[in-house]
Design a protein around this motif. Structure first.
Motif, PDB file in Angstrom:
ATOM      1  N   GLY A 114       0.710  -0.817  -0.099  1.00  0.00           N
ATOM      2  CA  GLY A 114      -0.153  -0.223   0.222  1.00  0.00           C
ATOM      3  C   GLY A 114       0.929   1.435  -0.236  1.00  0.00           C
ATOM      4  N   ASP A 115       0.111   2.462   0.566  1.00  0.00           N
ATOM      5  CA  ASP A 115       1.467   3.626   1.036  1.00  0.00           C
ATOM      6  C   ASP A 115       2.122   4.209   1.561  1.00  0.00           C
ATOM      7  OD1 ASP A 115      -0.967   3.848   3.035  1.00  0.00           O
ATOM      8  OD2 ASP A 115      -1.828   5.891   1.320  1.00  0.00           O
ATOM      9  N   HIS A 116       2.984   4.977   1.822  1.00  0.00           N
ATOM     10  CA  HIS A 116       3.397   5.026   3.816  1.00  0.00           C
ATOM     11  C   HIS A 116       2.962   5.108   4.549  1.00  0.00           C
ATOM     12  CE1 HIS A 116       7.256   6.683   4.813  1.00  0.00           C
ATOM     13  NE2 HIS A 116       6.818   7.423   5.135  1.00  0.00           N
ATOM     14  N   ALA A 117       1.611   5.845   4.064  1.00  0.00           N
ATOM     15  CA  ALA A 117       1.126   5.816   5.818  1.00  0.00           C
ATOM     16  C   ALA A 117       0.746   4.513   6.195  1.00  0.00           C
ATOM     17  CB  ALA A 117      -0.025   7.251   5.335  1.00  0.00           C
ATOM     18  N   SER A 118       0.001   3.575   5.452  1.00  0.00           N
ATOM     19  CA  SER A 118      -0.506   2.913   5.475  1.00  0.00           C
ATOM     20  C   SER A 118       0.736   1.879   6.043  1.00  0.00           C
ATOM     21  CB  SER A 118      -1.066   1.189   4.068  1.00  0.00           C
ATOM     22  OG  SER A 118      -0.758   0.312   4.944  1.00  0.00           O
ATOM     23  N   MET A 119       1.939   1.718   6.026  1.00  0.00           N
ATOM     24  CA  MET A 119       3.018   1.145   6.464  1.00  0.00           C
ATOM     25  C   MET A 119       4.148   1.514   7.354  1.00  0.00           C
ATOM     26  SD  MET A 119       7.095   1.601   6.535  1.00  0.00           S
ATOM     27  CE  MET A 119       7.465   2.999   4.869  1.00  0.00           C
ATOM     28  N   MET A 120       3.926   3.147   7.876  1.00  0.00           N
ATOM     29  CA  MET A 120       4.321   3.533   9.078  1.00  0.00           C
ATOM     30  C   MET A 120       2.821   3.614   9.841  1.00  0.00           C
ATOM     31  SD  MET A 120       6.994   5.707   8.654  1.00  0.00           S
ATOM     32  CE  MET A 120       6.890   6.256  10.195  1.00  0.00           C
ATOM     33  N   GLU A 121       2.394   3.636   9.434  1.00  0.00           N
ATOM     34  CA  GLU A 121       0.415   3.071  10.691  1.00  0.00           C
ATOM     35  C   GLU A 121       1.187   1.578  11.638  1.00  0.00           C
ATOM     36  OE1 GLU A 121      -3.653   1.793  10.554  1.00  0.00           O
ATOM     37  OE2 GLU A 121      -2.892   3.893   9.606  1.00  0.00           O
ATOM     38  N   GLN A 122       1.480   0.580  10.603  1.00  0.00           N
ATOM     39  CA  GLN A 122       1.803  -1.310  10.636  1.00  0.00           C
ATOM     40  C   GLN A 122       3.198  -0.943  11.348  1.00  0.00           C
ATOM     41  OE1 GLN A 122       1.465  -3.582   7.700  1.00  0.00           O
ATOM     42  NE2 GLN A 122       1.463  -2.152   6.601  1.00  0.00           N
ATOM     43  N   VAL A 123       4.304  -0.168  11.208  1.00  0.00           N
ATOM     44  CA  VAL A 123       5.357  -0.316  11.818  1.00  0.00           C
ATOM     45  C   VAL A 123       5.256   0.452  13.543  1.00  0.00           C
ATOM     46  CG1 VAL A 123       7.685   1.482  11.909  1.00  0.00           C
ATOM     47  CG2 VAL A 123       6.875  -0.297  10.032  1.00  0.00           C
TER      48      VAL A 123
END
Length: 202
Positions: A178-187
């Motif tokens: 997905g997008d960067h925001a989705s990755m950051m949320e998971q991190v």
């Protein structure tokens, strides 16, 4: 606590590691260490030059990676020889870095490695985090980033565990399609979890 962070080529492991870093996590990348151990003057480079000859060495004495890559992906027995020389050295150097972080009192540390399971480095970690994307994304990202042909990318994919095998070994998974925001949320969610687990194990 050591978290093994892995994923196939082009999955975005370094991007995810840097996202953890913005939250204060320390990390060491096995790829960086693999480059360190073949710098001019390192014993591994001397052994590689003796074995493969000058065709894998640039004029300035540095390793000609594309030339070496072409040989080892064409001849599996040459790849096995190369790994028998480099893997133990990489492992020893990784342990030095990890012990340094431990002395600094980090709550958890990421060991970023594309071959975490294949090289046995998963034995060094408490949990395994897999960065996952569909194979089509892996191929297009790698071609874009490294200028490789599709057949070269497929050769690298064939040398790594399949997506299914990797996911089966994962304790945690980040979907990086997905997008960067989705990755950051998971991190961010995993950062909280790892800090809690680390505190419990003290």
């Amino acid at each position: 606590m050591i978290i093994g962070l892995t994923g196939g080529i082009g999955s975005g492991k370094s991007t995810v590691a840097r996202a953890f870093e913005t939250l204060g996590a320390a990390w060491v990348d096995a790829d960086d260490v693999a480059r360190e151990i073949v710098l001019p003057g390192e014993p591994a480079l001397v052994a590689i030059k003796q074995h493969f000859g000058d065709q894998v060495i640039h004029q300035d004495g540095t390793l000609n990676r594309p030339a070496l890559r072409e040989i080892v992906f064409k001849y599996p027995e040459q790849r096995q020889w190369l790994e028998s020389v480099t893997h133990p050295t990489i492992r020893a150097r990784l342990l030095q870095h990890l012990s340094q972080f431990e002395k600094q009192g980090e709550p958890y540390v990421l060991l970023v490695s594309p071959l975490l399971f294949e090289s046995g480095q998963n034995e060094l970690v408490s949990r395994c985090l897999v960065v996952d994307v569909p194979q089509s994304i892996q191929i297009s990202r790698t071609q874009l980033r490294d200028g490789m042909s599709e057949s070269q990318v497929h050769a690298i994919l064939a040398a790594q565990l399949s997506r299914e095998q990797r996911l089966a070994k994962a304790d945690d998974v980040i979907d990086n399609s997905g997008d960067h925001a989705s990755m950051m949320e998971q991190v961010a969610r995993l950062d909280v979890r790892y800090r809690q687990l680390s505190a419990q194990s003290l």
